[in-house]
Scaffold this motif. Structure first.
Motif, PDB file in Angstrom:
ATOM      1  N   CYS A 261       0.765  -1.529   0.252  1.00 32.22           N
ATOM      2  CA  CYS A 261       0.128   0.024   0.043  1.00 32.22           C
ATOM      3  C   CYS A 261       0.741   1.230   0.195  1.00 32.22           C
ATOM      4  CB  CYS A 261      -0.666  -0.226   1.255  1.00 32.22           C
ATOM      5  SG  CYS A 261      -1.630  -1.594   1.570  1.00 32.22           S
ATOM      6  N   VAL A 262       1.766   1.101  -1.387  1.00 30.69           N
ATOM      7  CA  VAL A 262       3.012   2.318  -1.136  1.00 30.69           C
ATOM      8  C   VAL A 262       2.244   3.845  -0.873  1.00 30.69           C
ATOM      9  CG1 VAL A 262       4.271   3.661  -2.794  1.00 30.69           C
ATOM     10  CG2 VAL A 262       4.321   0.717  -2.270  1.00 30.69           C
ATOM     11  N   ILE A 263       1.395   3.950  -1.924  1.00 31.85           N
ATOM     12  CA  ILE A 263       0.818   5.707  -1.792  1.00 31.85           C
ATOM     13  C   ILE A 263       0.127   6.030  -0.675  1.00 31.85           C
ATOM     14  CG2 ILE A 263      -1.114   6.687  -3.501  1.00 31.85           C
ATOM     15  CD1 ILE A 263       0.967   6.388  -4.481  1.00 31.85           C
ATOM     16  N   THR A 264      -1.499   5.436  -0.077  1.00 27.87           N
ATOM     17  CA  THR A 264      -1.711   5.395   1.149  1.00 27.87           C
ATOM     18  C   THR A 264      -0.682   5.899   2.198  1.00 27.87           C
ATOM     19  OG1 THR A 264      -2.559   3.347   1.428  1.00 27.87           O
ATOM     20  CG2 THR A 264      -3.787   4.443   0.652  1.00 27.87           C
ATOM     21  N   ASN A 265       0.005   4.660   2.370  1.00 27.30           N
ATOM     22  CA  ASN A 265       1.336   4.830   3.423  1.00 27.30           C
ATOM     23  C   ASN A 265       1.399   5.927   3.442  1.00 27.30           C
ATOM     24  OD1 ASN A 265       0.919   2.719   5.276  1.00 27.30           O
ATOM     25  ND2 ASN A 265       2.107   1.547   3.739  1.00 27.30           N
ATOM     26  N   MET A 266       2.349   6.562   2.137  1.00 29.23           N
ATOM     27  CA  MET A 266       2.973   7.368   2.059  1.00 29.23           C
ATOM     28  C   MET A 266       2.070   8.292   2.195  1.00 29.23           C
ATOM     29  SD  MET A 266       4.854   8.767  -1.409  1.00 29.23           S
ATOM     30  CE  MET A 266       3.201   9.124  -2.738  1.00 29.23           C
ATOM     31  N   LEU A 305       9.517  12.442  -3.352  1.00 38.01           N
ATOM     32  CA  LEU A 305      10.460  11.588  -3.502  1.00 38.01           C
ATOM     33  C   LEU A 305      11.650  11.095  -2.895  1.00 38.01           C
ATOM     34  CD1 LEU A 305      11.898  13.636  -6.943  1.00 38.01           C
ATOM     35  CD2 LEU A 305      10.275  11.771  -7.230  1.00 38.01           C
ATOM     36  N   GLU A 306      12.196  11.741  -1.316  1.00 41.32           N
ATOM     37  CA  GLU A 306      13.297  10.899  -1.018  1.00 41.32           C
ATOM     38  C   GLU A 306      12.040   9.743  -0.344  1.00 41.32           C
ATOM     39  OE1 GLU A 306      14.520  11.758   3.511  1.00 41.32           O
ATOM     40  OE2 GLU A 306      14.328  13.524   2.209  1.00 41.32           O
ATOM     41  N   TYR A 307      11.031   9.229   0.268  1.00 36.41           N
ATOM     42  CA  TYR A 307       9.911   8.772   0.699  1.00 36.41           C
ATOM     43  C   TYR A 307       9.769   7.362  -0.431  1.00 36.41           C
ATOM     44  CZ  TYR A 307       6.162   5.965   2.718  1.00 36.41           C
ATOM     45  OH  TYR A 307       5.566   4.932   3.036  1.00 36.41           O
ATOM     46  N   ILE A 308       9.691   7.910  -1.842  1.00 31.08           N
ATOM     47  CA  ILE A 308       9.086   6.630  -2.913  1.00 31.08           C
ATOM     48  C   ILE A 308      10.625   6.192  -3.432  1.00 31.08           C
ATOM     49  CG2 ILE A 308       8.636   6.060  -5.057  1.00 31.08           C
ATOM     50  CD1 ILE A 308       7.045   8.885  -5.257  1.00 31.08           C
ATOM     51  N   LYS A 310      13.053   5.195  -0.542  1.00 32.56           N
ATOM     52  CA  LYS A 310      12.977   3.739   0.118  1.00 32.56           C
ATOM     53  C   LYS A 310      12.048   2.233   0.002  1.00 32.56           C
ATOM     54  CE  LYS A 310      13.522   7.460   3.632  1.00 32.56           C
ATOM     55  NZ  LYS A 310      12.790   8.136   4.844  1.00 32.56           N
ATOM     56  N   THR A 311      10.983   2.743  -1.253  1.00 28.48           N
ATOM     57  CA  THR A 311      10.270   1.865  -1.248  1.00 28.48           C
ATOM     58  C   THR A 311      10.233   0.501  -2.046  1.00 28.48           C
ATOM     59  OG1 THR A 311       8.882   3.569  -3.118  1.00 28.48           O
ATOM     60  CG2 THR A 311       8.175   3.212  -0.963  1.00 28.48           C
ATOM     61  N   GLY A 312      11.192   0.549  -3.288  1.00 29.97           N
ATOM     62  CA  GLY A 312      11.237   0.190  -4.369  1.00 29.97           C
ATOM     63  C   GLY A 312      10.745   0.180  -5.630  1.00 29.97           C
ATOM     64  N   VAL A 313       9.447   0.951  -5.153  1.00 30.07           N
ATOM     65  CA  VAL A 313       9.349   1.704  -6.332  1.00 30.07           C
ATOM     66  C   VAL A 313       9.566   2.520  -7.871  1.00 30.07           C
ATOM     67  CG1 VAL A 313       7.016   3.038  -7.271  1.00 30.07           C
ATOM     68  CG2 VAL A 313       7.018   1.714  -4.802  1.00 30.07           C
ATOM     69  N   LEU A 314       9.546   2.591  -8.427  1.00 29.48           N
ATOM     70  CA  LEU A 314      10.553   2.812 -10.238  1.00 29.48           C
ATOM     71  C   LEU A 314       9.834   4.005  -9.573  1.00 29.48           C
ATOM     72  CD1 LEU A 314      11.888  -0.147 -12.585  1.00 29.48           C
ATOM     73  CD2 LEU A 314      12.677   0.824 -10.079  1.00 29.48           C
ATOM     74  N   TRP A 315      10.304   5.440 -10.083  1.00 33.15           N
ATOM     75  CA  TRP A 315       9.955   6.725 -10.384  1.00 33.15           C
ATOM     76  C   TRP A 315      10.523   7.641 -11.058  1.00 33.15           C
ATOM     77  CZ3 TRP A 315      12.608  10.815  -9.797  1.00 33.15           C
ATOM     78  CH2 TRP A 315      14.209  10.372  -8.635  1.00 33.15           C
TER      79      TRP A 315
END
Ligand SMILES: Nc1ncnc2c1ncn2[C@@H]1O[C@H](COP(=O)(O)OP(=O)(O)OP(=O)(O)O)[C@@H](O)[C@H]1O
Length: 319
Positions: A261-266, A305-308, A310-315
């Motif tokens: 739940c990357v987005i809701t957690n962020m 971006l700093e948060y993303i 750390k998540t393993g999601v490519l951006w």
């Protein structure tokens, strides 16, 4: 199993394949993808020696095709089956006889032919159609007959030239399932030519994208589709429409994080607002990939971006 190096192919004075390099491993399902006229069929046909080439090397089973004698080429082709968009069945022959044709050509005995054809009919699910004629079959059934015929001589490689292009989506799906089964259970390497993205996504392990006779992208299906580069985007016709204000970030969810739940957690952790611009989730062969575009305020860019990261999601930032 198939090694192509610096291949150049001309039709007359037109250079059709321009310095092609690729290698296909035993047991793979490999796709040659591209728009009409890109050179896919020509490239496929060099693999079984149906097209000659002027420069470079095409090695199959470790042997250079150009240097094979006629009789060697005949034995070599026995190990490579081929299926086509329009099935290429003989209309005056029954399903049984269509499948038996290559076996008769190679003078197998009657008992072997009967048992082999029956075995093939079972593999393709047409046991009850042995005595039917092609005109009595649906498109999908015709392609099943063509597949059975292509397997009659127990090939190591199956070449498929737009085999599902004339079929409706459901029939396409069932033919692709059959090709997967053949690959998995009989260990046959399959090379597919297609312009249909759904075909590539649902069966291929790796692919090359051809444009004007040049390989413009290559790799695993995950690599090609997870974060499509400019060439893939152009081919897919994906033109992203995004807001002009703020910062747009494209997020690509590899299978390892597809269900996090990357987005809701962020949103909860950073306490920041953002908009979801668009998103999609799709099945790629046996894995699932997600793609999402979010829009954030310019001043939030660094912390988001700093948060993303750390998540393993490519951006990537969409300019
Ligand atoms: N026998 C031929 N003689 C001359 N030119 C040819 C021949 N076969 C193909 N070409 C040309 O070679 C180019 C590549 O054709 P090819 O059939 O390999 O493309 P493709 O990517 O498979 O497209 P399609 O899906 O439309 O068949 C095209 O410009 C085509 O006109």
């Amino acid at each position: 199993m198939i090694q192509i190096c610096n291949l150049k192919k001309y039709f007359g004075s037109n250079l059709i394949l321009k310095d092609i390099n690729l290698s296909i491993k035993k047991g793979e399902i490999f796709a040659l993808v591209g728009h009409s006229g890109a050179g896919k069929s020509t490239l496929l046909r060099t693999i079984n020696g149906l097209e000659n080439y002027q420069d470079g090397s095409v090695k199959v089973f470790g042997k250079e095709i150009k240097s094979m004698q006629k009789s060697q080429l005949r034995d070599f082709r026995k190990k490579i089956g081929m299926i086509f968009q329009h099935f290429a069945l003989m209309s005056r022959k029954t399903v049984f006889e269509n499948i038996a044709t290559p076996l008769r050509f190679w003078k197998y005995d009657k008992a072997y032919i009967t048992s082999k054809v029956n075995e093939l009919l079972q593999i393709v699910g047409l046991e009850d159609k042995a005595n039917s004629y092609p005109s009595e079959l649906s498109g999908g059934q015709k392609q099943r007959v063509a597949i059975a015929r292509a397997l009659a001589l127990e090939p190591e490689i199956l070449l498929s030239d737009e085999a599902t292009s004339a079929l409706d989506p459901n029939t396409t799906k069932s033919i692709l399932e059959l090709l997967k089964k053949i690959n998995r259970e009989l260990g046959i390497t399959i090379v597919i030519v297609t312009h249909e993205m759904e075909v590539v996504k649902s069966v291929a392990d790796r692919a090359v994208l051809l444009d004007g006779g040049v390989i413009v992208n290559e790799g695993s299906i995950q690599k090609l589709f997870l974060k499509p580069d400019k060439n893939m985007q152009k081919f897919l016709g994906e033109e992203a429409i995004v807001p002009e204000n703020g910062v747009n970030i494209a997020l690509y969810f590899p299978k390892e994080v597809a269900f996090d739940c990357v987005i809701t957690n962020m949103a909860r952790k950073l306490d920041k607002d953002f908009n979801i611009v668009w998103g999609k989730i799709e099945k790629l062969n046996d894995s699932v990939l997600g793609h999402l575009v979010i829009n954030i305020k310019s001043e939030d860019k660094d912390c988001v971006l700093e948060y993303i990261k750390k998540t393993g999601v490519l951006w990537e930032i969409m300019e």
